[in-house]
Enzyme design. Structure first.
Site, PDB file in Angstrom:
ATOM      1  N   ASP A  38      41.348 -11.971  22.477  1.00  0.00           N
ATOM      2  CA  ASP A  38      40.924 -12.344  23.989  1.00  0.00           C
ATOM      3  C   ASP A  38      39.573 -13.047  23.464  1.00  0.00           C
ATOM      4  O   ASP A  38      39.047 -12.669  22.584  1.00  0.00           O
ATOM      5  CB  ASP A  38      41.069 -11.424  25.066  1.00  0.00           C
ATOM      6  CG  ASP A  38      40.789 -11.927  26.466  1.00  0.00           C
ATOM      7  OD1 ASP A  38      41.007 -13.214  26.481  1.00  0.00           O
ATOM      8  OD2 ASP A  38      40.367 -11.187  27.318  1.00  0.00           O
TER       9      ASP A  38
ATOM     10  N   ASN B 127      50.305 -16.246  31.188  1.00  0.00           N
ATOM     11  CA  ASN B 127      49.446 -17.117  30.796  1.00  0.00           C
ATOM     12  C   ASN B 127      50.102 -18.668  31.265  1.00  0.00           C
ATOM     13  O   ASN B 127      49.246 -19.612  31.177  1.00  0.00           O
ATOM     14  CB  ASN B 127      49.273 -17.213  29.317  1.00  0.00           C
ATOM     15  CG  ASN B 127      48.295 -16.137  28.755  1.00  0.00           C
ATOM     16  OD1 ASN B 127      48.694 -15.585  27.847  1.00  0.00           O
ATOM     17  ND2 ASN B 127      47.374 -15.900  29.835  1.00  0.00           N
TER      18      ASN B 127
HETATM   19  C1  IPE Z   1      45.672 -11.494  27.692  1.00  0.00           C
HETATM   20  O1  IPE Z   1      44.512 -12.099  27.776  1.00  0.00           O
HETATM   21  C2  IPE Z   1      46.738 -12.106  26.796  1.00  0.00           C
HETATM   22  C3  IPE Z   1      46.657 -12.614  25.575  1.00  0.00           C
HETATM   23  C4  IPE Z   1      45.550 -12.447  24.887  1.00  0.00           C
HETATM   24  C5  IPE Z   1      47.579 -13.365  25.023  1.00  0.00           C
HETATM   25  P1  IPE Z   1      44.514 -12.954  29.304  1.00  0.00           P
HETATM   26  O2  IPE Z   1      42.832 -13.530  29.003  1.00  0.00           O
HETATM   27  O3  IPE Z   1      45.499 -13.625  29.590  1.00  0.00           O
HETATM   28  O4  IPE Z   1      43.922 -11.732  30.186  1.00  0.00           O
HETATM   29  P2  IPE Z   1      43.407 -11.512  31.330  1.00  0.00           P
HETATM   30  O5  IPE Z   1      43.841 -12.665  32.441  1.00  0.00           O
HETATM   31  O6  IPE Z   1      41.859 -11.700  31.316  1.00  0.00           O
HETATM   32  O7  IPE Z   1      43.721 -10.177  31.953  1.00  0.00           O
HETATM   33  C1  IPE Z   2      42.860 -15.415  24.432  1.00  0.00           C
HETATM   34  O1  IPE Z   2      41.619 -16.180  24.913  1.00  0.00           O
HETATM   35  C2  IPE Z   2      43.932 -16.420  24.374  1.00  0.00           C
HETATM   36  C3  IPE Z   2      45.144 -16.362  25.225  1.00  0.00           C
HETATM   37  C4  IPE Z   2      45.106 -15.508  26.210  1.00  0.00           C
HETATM   38  C5  IPE Z   2      46.276 -17.225  25.012  1.00  0.00           C
HETATM   39  P1  IPE Z   2      41.511 -16.673  26.143  1.00  0.00           P
HETATM   40  O2  IPE Z   2      42.271 -18.157  26.203  1.00  0.00           O
HETATM   41  O3  IPE Z   2      41.994 -15.649  27.328  1.00  0.00           O
HETATM   42  O4  IPE Z   2      40.038 -16.763  26.427  1.00  0.00           O
HETATM   43  P2  IPE Z   2      39.067 -16.255  27.746  1.00  0.00           P
HETATM   44  O5  IPE Z   2      39.578 -15.029  27.959  1.00  0.00           O
HETATM   45  O6  IPE Z   2      39.260 -17.217  28.593  1.00  0.00           O
HETATM   46  O7  IPE Z   2      37.802 -16.441  27.039  1.00  0.00           O
HETATM   47 MG    MG Z   3      41.113 -14.215  28.254  1.00  0.00          MG
END
Ligand code: IPE
Ligand code: IPE
Ligand code: MG
Length: 251
Positions: free
Chosen positions: A27, A75
């Site tokens: 994340d 996502n």
């Molecule tokens: C969890 O991260 C999913 C992945 C890392 C693929 P998200 O960024 O989607 O999770 P939330 O929305 O903060 O819970």
């Molecule tokens: C994790 O990084 C990757 C995916 C969930 C695909 P994020 O895209 O969630 O990054 P933040 O949490 O918005 O910084």
């Molecule tokens: Mg995230």
């Protein structure tokens, strides 16, 4: 079988207590990019590069299974452009890193609702699995369009079907059988991660491996995923090694 890539570890890490299955919620890509005044997708690209780095580090530490949360069933709620970019990433990743993954003896697996992915993404996943099927080293297991509630729903449906058709007896539905029906079932004795790491400072599970983490040690680190270096990884393993795992007993 798995020791081929084992190399010298930082002195503090106990080589006999490296978690066999490590799962990571990667994340913070978007915030990593934002901090640099770059578009979110630049963070995803940097994150993809880091997958290679951490895969090698894990493999060399003697980890047997590395499960990486790459795209959740939630996502899809993101803007189209970003989803589109994320669907191209596996194509680019496997295209660029396949020779190194093969050299590292890594076996690629991809779990999730793959049928709902664009054709090119499905193809990249299937090719990567086929091209590394003979490798005997670490399993690099991507969770792609994965959600644990989706996984449990599918498992329960299949168990119900198999019970109705007489393939299994309702009385035989136990802990082990449920594990086998989940998407991690193919991992057998390694299905449950000993260690779950989430980067970026968020402290939640976000629909990842709900059944499998019943007794996992959870380590939350502040670094965004592209900043999660092998050193931070080793520190996370050290934190794990200093935990007192009791499993409900007294130890
Ligand atoms: C969890 O991260 C999913 C992945 C890392 C693929 P998200 O960024 O989607 O999770 P939330 O929305 O903060 O819970
Ligand atoms: C994790 O990084 C990757 C995916 C969930 C695909 P994020 O895209 O969630 O990054 P933040 O949490 O918005 O910084
Ligand atoms: Mg995230």
């Amino acid at each position: 079988m798995f020791t081929k890539n084992k190399q010298a570890l930082p002195t503090d890490i106990d080589p006999d207590n490296v978690p066999q299955h490590v799962a990571i919620i990667m994340d913070g890509n978007g915030r990593w990019a934002k901090k640099r005044l770059m578009p979110r997708v630049a963070g995803h690209k940097a994150g993809m590069e880091n997958v290679k780095v951490i895969t090698k580090a894990a493999s060399r530490m003697g980890v047997k299974v590395l499960t990486l949360y790459a795209f959740s069933t939630e996502n899809w709620k993101r803007p189209n452009d970003e989803v589109h970019y994320l669907m191209q990433l596996p194509v680019d990743f496997f295209g660029a890193f396949m020779p190194e993954l093969i050299a590292e003896n890594v076996q690629v697996q991809v779990m999730g609702n793959l049928e709902a992915l664009p054709a090119k993404t499905q193809q990249a996943a299937r090719d990567a699995m086929a091209d590394t099927a003979q490798n005997t080293g670490m399993i690099l297991n991507f969770a792609l369009n994965y959600g644990s509630r989706d996984e449990i729903q599918q498992a329960v449906q299949q168990i119900a079907k198999d019970a109705v058709s007489g393939k299994i007896e309702p009385e035989s539905i136990d802990d082990d059988l449920i594990s086998q029906y989940l998407m991690t079932g193919f991992l057998g004795q390694y299905a449950d991660p000993e260690l779950l790491i989430r980067t970026s400072g968020e402290e939640r599970i976000s629909n990842f491996l709900l059944w499998q983490i019943a007794y996992s040690e959870l380590v939350f680190v502040d670094e965004f995923w592209p900043d999660f270096t092998p050193t931070v990884f080793e520190q996370s393993i050290l934190i794990y090694q200093h935990r007192n795992r009791r499993f409900g007993g007294l130890k």
